[in-house]
Scaffold this active site. Structure first.
Site, PDB file in Angstrom:
ATOM      1  N   SER A  70       0.817  -1.211   0.000  1.00 21.38           N
ATOM      2  CA  SER A  70       0.000   0.000   0.000  1.00 21.38           C
ATOM      3  C   SER A  70       0.852   1.263   0.000  1.00 21.38           C
ATOM      4  O   SER A  70       1.953   1.291   0.567  1.00 21.38           O
ATOM      5  CB  SER A  70      -0.906   0.010   1.242  1.00 21.38           C
ATOM      6  OG  SER A  70      -1.563   1.254   1.389  1.00 21.38           O
ATOM      7  N   TYR A  96      -2.526   5.475  -4.237  1.00 21.25           N
ATOM      8  CA  TYR A  96      -3.535   6.502  -4.025  1.00 21.25           C
ATOM      9  C   TYR A  96      -3.042   7.749  -4.749  1.00 21.25           C
ATOM     10  O   TYR A  96      -1.897   8.173  -4.557  1.00 21.25           O
ATOM     11  CB  TYR A  96      -3.683   6.843  -2.541  1.00 21.25           C
ATOM     12  CG  TYR A  96      -4.377   5.796  -1.702  1.00 21.25           C
ATOM     13  CD1 TYR A  96      -5.658   5.343  -2.018  1.00 21.25           C
ATOM     14  CD2 TYR A  96      -3.753   5.278  -0.570  1.00 21.25           C
ATOM     15  CE1 TYR A  96      -6.298   4.407  -1.236  1.00 21.25           C
ATOM     16  CE2 TYR A  96      -4.389   4.337   0.225  1.00 21.25           C
ATOM     17  CZ  TYR A  96      -5.655   3.899  -0.112  1.00 21.25           C
ATOM     18  OH  TYR A  96      -6.294   2.973   0.663  1.00 21.25           O
ATOM     19  N   THR A 126      -6.171   2.670  -6.661  1.00 15.65           N
ATOM     20  CA  THR A 126      -7.418   2.656  -5.889  1.00 15.65           C
ATOM     21  C   THR A 126      -8.186   3.937  -6.172  1.00 15.65           C
ATOM     22  O   THR A 126      -7.652   5.039  -6.026  1.00 15.65           O
ATOM     23  CB  THR A 126      -7.122   2.527  -4.384  1.00 15.65           C
ATOM     24  OG1 THR A 126      -6.444   1.282  -4.157  1.00 15.65           O
ATOM     25  CG2 THR A 126      -8.407   2.537  -3.579  1.00 15.65           C
ATOM     26  N   LYS A 137      -8.750  -0.649  -8.658  1.00  8.75           N
ATOM     27  CA  LYS A 137      -9.428  -1.201  -7.488  1.00  8.75           C
ATOM     28  C   LYS A 137     -10.467  -0.212  -6.953  1.00  8.75           C
ATOM     29  O   LYS A 137     -10.188   0.979  -6.848  1.00  8.75           O
ATOM     30  CB  LYS A 137      -8.410  -1.518  -6.386  1.00  8.75           C
ATOM     31  CG  LYS A 137      -8.996  -2.105  -5.115  1.00  8.75           C
ATOM     32  CD  LYS A 137      -7.869  -2.435  -4.134  1.00  8.75           C
ATOM     33  CE  LYS A 137      -8.391  -3.050  -2.851  1.00  8.75           C
ATOM     34  NZ  LYS A 137      -9.094  -2.064  -2.002  1.00  8.75           N
ATOM     35  N   HIS A 181     -13.871  -1.386  -0.721  1.00  8.97           N
ATOM     36  CA  HIS A 181     -12.808  -0.992   0.204  1.00  8.97           C
ATOM     37  C   HIS A 181     -12.999  -1.648   1.573  1.00  8.97           C
ATOM     38  O   HIS A 181     -12.719  -1.054   2.612  1.00  8.97           O
ATOM     39  CB  HIS A 181     -12.768   0.525   0.364  1.00  8.97           C
ATOM     40  CG  HIS A 181     -11.391   1.085   0.579  1.00  8.97           C
ATOM     41  ND1 HIS A 181     -10.692   1.775  -0.378  1.00  8.97           N
ATOM     42  CD2 HIS A 181     -10.576   1.050   1.656  1.00  8.97           C
ATOM     43  CE1 HIS A 181      -9.529   2.158   0.094  1.00  8.97           C
ATOM     44  NE2 HIS A 181      -9.423   1.715   1.343  1.00  8.97           N
TER      45      HIS A 181
END
Length: 409
Positions: free
Chosen positions: A135, A159, A185, A275, A299
């Site tokens: 992440s 992100y 995402t 995603k 999520h």
């Protein structure tokens, strides 16, 4: 009935004493037969704020509850008299073999859950032959995770921040470190209202309050690990001393559009995965845009409460997208049977997040190994009981979705 005095040579074969296991960690992991068992161990061993960050969801947590209920409402339809002496549980996400039909989803602040964090996840994934996703909010650097699992299938989750230069600097680092895929995402214009975190005062690093100190007293191992290892920080960010929600609202960019996604595509030469897809229309548009895979995900219920249930969306999305791109599923998976049902319902691949973190909190790297072992065993057993010899044989006839929530027309 004639009775007699029992003799030792008669009793011996009937009484086999179990060899004691001296390691407490090995004992508790061996006694965990399901992901729910690992969750129970994790809850005992982890301070409330850290456990609730993993376990919780947004607002009333309806999205998460409904996603899990969807799997409970599955009826599996077995075929009989099939040769299932051998089963192939592999899959081929992005055209490359994965030994199991699931990978590890991106999770933030992972070393807060247990000090081995991302290193345990990446190492266990490499050993099992499955993908691992790091992440943006990870607590181990892009380069360190790659070094931990140099032969693993490492993916990087992005992100898009308000600072685009910093976002793309991370993408460049992932490319240089040999990451196979970029997972963008897209369901985070702002942070979801995660009320457990607010009530717990969840911050990075953890804030010490009288309540937190009292909660920590029966969990000395967690604090010992936290205080005797590298200080907890974001590997991709500057330091932060506020709450998690405040951090996310500061970072996330609510202006991101399809045009930005197309621009990201020009910056990344590897596979591109999106995603957070939650409608058929968006799935179709992404397939037309040429992404390699989409992940149906709300999520983990941590963003929009009352969001669509990914498992319910799956057949319609697969029908609409066709062979345009791969369709994966995330959210609510807590057993191997959930994975099998997802594949039968049309998914090409699945991802696990909380299930992996429960294992991590229960026992570090061995706990993650145990998570994978439990899911592998459940997948193999479920497929055998269905009369299926490979994941490729799973098809919609193996699954009946019992209806609980029916849209009102």
């Amino acid at each position: 009935m004639r009775r007699r005095v029992p003799r030792w040579h008669d009793l011996g074969p009937l009484m086999k004493f179990k060899r004691p296991v001296l390691s407490p960690r090995r004992r508790r992991l061996a006694s965990a037969l399901t992901i729910a068992d690992l969750r129970a161990v994790a809850k005992r061993r982890t301070p409330k704020a850290a456990f609730d960050y993993t376990d919780g969801a947004a607002e009333e947590e309806l999205s998460l509850a409904r996603a899990r209920q969807a799997f409970r409402d599955v009826e599996l339809n077995p075929a009989i008299l099939r040769d299932v002496s051998k089963v192939d549980v592999s899959a081929s996400p992005l055209g490359v073999r994965s030994e199991l039909p699931f990978g590890i989803a991106p999770t933030g602040f992972t070393r807060l859950m247990q000090t081995e964090g991302e290193y345990a996840g990446a190492g266990a994934a490499q050993a099992a032959g499955i993908p691992y996703t790091l992440s943006t909010m990870g607590t181990a650097s892009i380069e360190d995770v790659a070094a931990t699992a140099p032969h693993g299938r490492n993916w990087f989750q992005l992100y898009m921040w308000k600072d685009r230069d910093r976002s793309m600097a991370l993408v460049d680092r992932a490319a240089k470190a040999g990451y196979e895929a970029l997972v963008v995402t897209v369901d985070v214009p702002v942070a979801g209202a995660r009320r457990r975190d607010t009530r717990n005062g969840m911050t990075i690093p953890p804030t010490l309050t009288p309540r937190n100190v009292v909660d920590a007293i029966p969990r000395p191992a967690w604090w010992f690990n936290l205080l005797t290892t590298e200080p907890l920080a974001f590997a991709s960010l500057d330091s932060w001393s506020g709450t998690v929600g405040q951090l996310l609202d500061t970072m996330f960019d609510p202006t991101v559009t399809y045009e930005d996604l197309a621009w990201i595509r020009t910056q990344w030469e590897g596979k591109l995965v999106v995603k957070g897809v939650q409608t058929v229309a968006d799935a179709a548009r992404l397939a037309e845009a040429g992404v390699d895979a989409i992940i149906l995900s709300n999520h983990g219920g941590r963003q929009l409460d009352r969001a669509p249930v990914p498992f319910h969306l799956l057949p319609s999305v697969v029908s609409e997208v066709g062979d345009g791109c791969e369709v994966w599923l995330d959210t609510g998976i807590m057993s191997g049977a959930d994975v099998v049902a997802s594949l039968a319902h049309g998914a090409d691949f699945t991802l696990i997040g909380r299930a992996y973190l429960y294992g991590l909190m229960a026992g570090g790297r061995p706990g993650v190994d145990r998570t994978i072992e439990i899911l592998r065993s459940e997948i193999e057993r479920t497929m055998r009981l269905l009369g299926v010899g490979s994941t490729a044989e799973l098809e919609p006839g193996h699954v009946t979705q019992l209806q609980r929530l029916i849209p009102r027309r």
